[in-house]
Design an enzyme around this catalytic site. Structure first.
Site, PDB file in Angstrom:
ATOM      1  N   ALA A   1       0.821  -1.209   0.000  1.00  0.00           N
ATOM      2  CA  ALA A   1       0.000   0.000   0.000  1.00  0.00           C
ATOM      3  C   ALA A   1       0.857   1.263   0.000  1.00  0.00           C
ATOM      4  O   ALA A   1       0.443   2.293  -0.519  1.00  0.00           O
ATOM      5  CB  ALA A   1      -0.961   0.003   1.184  1.00  0.00           C
ATOM      6  N   THR A   2       2.046   1.199   0.578  1.00  0.00           N
ATOM      7  CA  THR A   2       2.934   2.371   0.541  1.00  0.00           C
ATOM      8  C   THR A   2       3.226   2.745  -0.906  1.00  0.00           C
ATOM      9  O   THR A   2       3.077   3.910  -1.308  1.00  0.00           O
ATOM     10  CB  THR A   2       4.250   2.085   1.294  1.00  0.00           C
TER      11      THR A   2
ATOM     12  N   SER B   1      -3.145  -3.584   0.493  1.00  0.00           N
ATOM     13  CA  SER B   1      -1.939  -4.218   1.028  1.00  0.00           C
ATOM     14  C   SER B   1      -2.228  -5.667   1.396  1.00  0.00           C
ATOM     15  O   SER B   1      -3.090  -5.947   2.225  1.00  0.00           O
ATOM     16  CB  SER B   1      -1.463  -3.457   2.267  1.00  0.00           C
TER      17      SER B   1
ATOM     18  N   HIS C   1      -0.527  -7.935   3.122  1.00  0.00           N
ATOM     19  CA  HIS C   1      -0.214  -8.485   4.455  1.00  0.00           C
ATOM     20  C   HIS C   1      -1.191  -8.063   5.545  1.00  0.00           C
ATOM     21  O   HIS C   1      -1.094  -8.509   6.681  1.00  0.00           O
ATOM     22  CB  HIS C   1       1.233  -8.173   4.865  1.00  0.00           C
TER      23      HIS C   1
ATOM     24  N   THR D   1       9.575  -7.443 -13.086  1.00  0.00           N
ATOM     25  CA  THR D   1       9.096  -8.820 -13.246  1.00  0.00           C
ATOM     26  C   THR D   1       8.071  -9.145 -12.170  1.00  0.00           C
ATOM     27  O   THR D   1       8.302  -8.889 -10.993  1.00  0.00           O
ATOM     28  CB  THR D   1      10.277  -9.809 -13.145  1.00  0.00           C
TER      29      THR D   1
ATOM     30  N   CYS E   1       7.507   5.144  18.091  1.00  0.00           N
ATOM     31  CA  CYS E   1       8.931   5.177  18.408  1.00  0.00           C
ATOM     32  C   CYS E   1       9.644   6.074  17.419  1.00  0.00           C
ATOM     33  O   CYS E   1       9.724   5.768  16.231  1.00  0.00           O
ATOM     34  CB  CYS E   1       9.522   3.777  18.336  1.00  0.00           C
TER      35      CYS E   1
END
Ligand SMILES: *Cc1c(COP(=O)(O)O)cnc(C)c1O
Length: 378
Positions: free
Chosen positions: A74-75, A200, A202, A238, A321
């Site tokens: 998605a990035t 995305s 994942h 590819t 973080c």
């Protein structure tokens, strides 16, 4: 004891069926070939697998196969859609929100450097952006609206269909970051009138490093990765057959299980909330949320101590973080939380392998930790 995984909004494990399908696309005995190889059977078979997966994803999104562009996640899809549209203009105005994923905010900041104007809409307390807000922000030179379907920290769902209608009336393109949406809400790009949708793999039990951009038929974007002209020139490189096959199957499974999972996870969410509300000073952040995400703040506890106490739970906190320090979440701050309460917030995100036992255990852990920390400072 291994921690209970309640961080499905960060990423999901690959479903075993998906892993199996992917493994069959790696070795010489399997479907390993380059899908662009036209001169032999190996290539044809790989191409067939890729096109089958494209059909699976297209069906899940309610679009045509030819409207799917494979990407690395998605990035990349967000970069391709937003920069891809803006590349076709010298300058112009973009509307987005202050609580988008960094993969949208950083792209917009980059475009501001290049001379584009960006309006960052402030969310309502629910975490949603209203159609009126978008309408009020529209200008003569607005070229693109980019808003997320589901917020990754709060789970709040934007009124995408209504926003799409407005964009159509104003002749402005709409890009939607749908990374948290597939398998959680009934995504339908045709019904909703979306121009570009980032996906995305994942986030719905497919492999990491794999994604897609839905590009509505007739919409033009500039490629961001050149070389070879794959994906109708929009994204060269590819094709990763195993990743694509995994994502296609994962998309099919996620949409097939949506209503059942939504009901199951809604019940678990209610168990979690009811259990935690036995504590005083508990607030749920965001409203109109997906079944799998609950963001909760705990008054009168130190956020860092709380997270440290919850070592038997894998959850996300309201702190990001940074290199040196913990910064309070910009999403929680945007919906009105102060720094202290943002730090003392936890995102519980559930998924396919979350059980009632997991949730009961989470309630016990959090309750014990909060009571102990409050007793220490009382
Ligand atoms: C996870 C996520 C992304 C980034 O997706 P990747 O595939 O990891 O690059 C973008 N937007 C939202 C809302 C997300 O949740």
């Amino acid at each position: 004891m291994t921690p209970i995984y309640l961080d499905y909004a960060a990423t999901t494990p690959v479903d075993p069926h998906v892993a199996e399908a992917m493994a069959a696309c790696l070795t010489l005995e399997g479907n390993f070939a380059n899908p662009a190889s036209r001169s032999h059977r190996y290539g044809w078979m790989a191409e067939e697998a890729v096109e089958n997966a494209r059909g699976q994803l297209a069906k899940a999104l309610h679009c045509d196969s030819r409207e799917i562009v494979w990407t690395s996640g998605a990035t990349e899809s967000n970069n391709l859609a937003i920069k891809g549209v803006c590349d076709l203009h010298e300058s112009g105005h973009i509307i987005t929100s202050a609580i988008e994923h960094k993969a949208v905010l950083d792209v917009c900041a980059h475009l501001e450097q290049k001379g584009f104007r960006v309006t960052y809409l402030q969310p309502q307390a629910s975490g949603c952006i209203s159609v009126e807000q978008v309408a009020n922000a529209m200008a003569d030179d607005t070229i693109l609206v980019s808003l997320m379907y589901v917020n990754n920290e709060l789970g709040s769902i934007n009124p995408i269909a209504d926003i799409a209608k407005l964009c159509q009336q104003k002749d402005v393109l709409l890009h939607v970051d749908g990374a948290q949406a597939l398998g959680k809400v009934d995504v339908n790009v045709e019904r909703d009138g979306i121009d570009f949708l980032s996906i995305s793999s994942h986030k719905f039990y497919g492999p990491k490093g794999m994604g897609a951009l839905f590009v509505k038929r007739g919409r033009k974007i500039n490629a961001q990765i050149h070389g070879g002209g794959h994906e109708r020139g929009m994204r060269s490189g590819t094709l990763a057959t195993h990743q694509i096959v995994g994502m296609g199957l994962a998309a099919e499974m996620a949409t097939a299980q949506l209503s059942q999972e939504e009901a199951r996870l809604s019940a678990l969410k209610q168990t979690l909330i009811t259990g935690l509300q036995a504590l005083e000073g508990v607030a749920i952040n965001g409203d109109n949320t997906v079944a799998n995400i609950t963001n909760i703040s705990f008054a009168d506890v130190d956020g860092e101590s709380l997270l440290l106490s919850l070592h038997d739970l894998a959850v996300s906190s309201g702190s990001a973080c940074n290199s040196a320090t913990m910064a309070p979440s910009y999403v929680l701050k945007a919906i009105g939380l102060d720094d202290e309460l943002a730090h003392a917030s936890i995102r519980f995100s559930m998924g396919r392998f979350t059980t009632e036992h997991d949730i009961n255990q989470a309630v016990v852990s959090v309750t014990t930790a909060v009571q102990r920390l409050r007793a220490m400072t009382a």
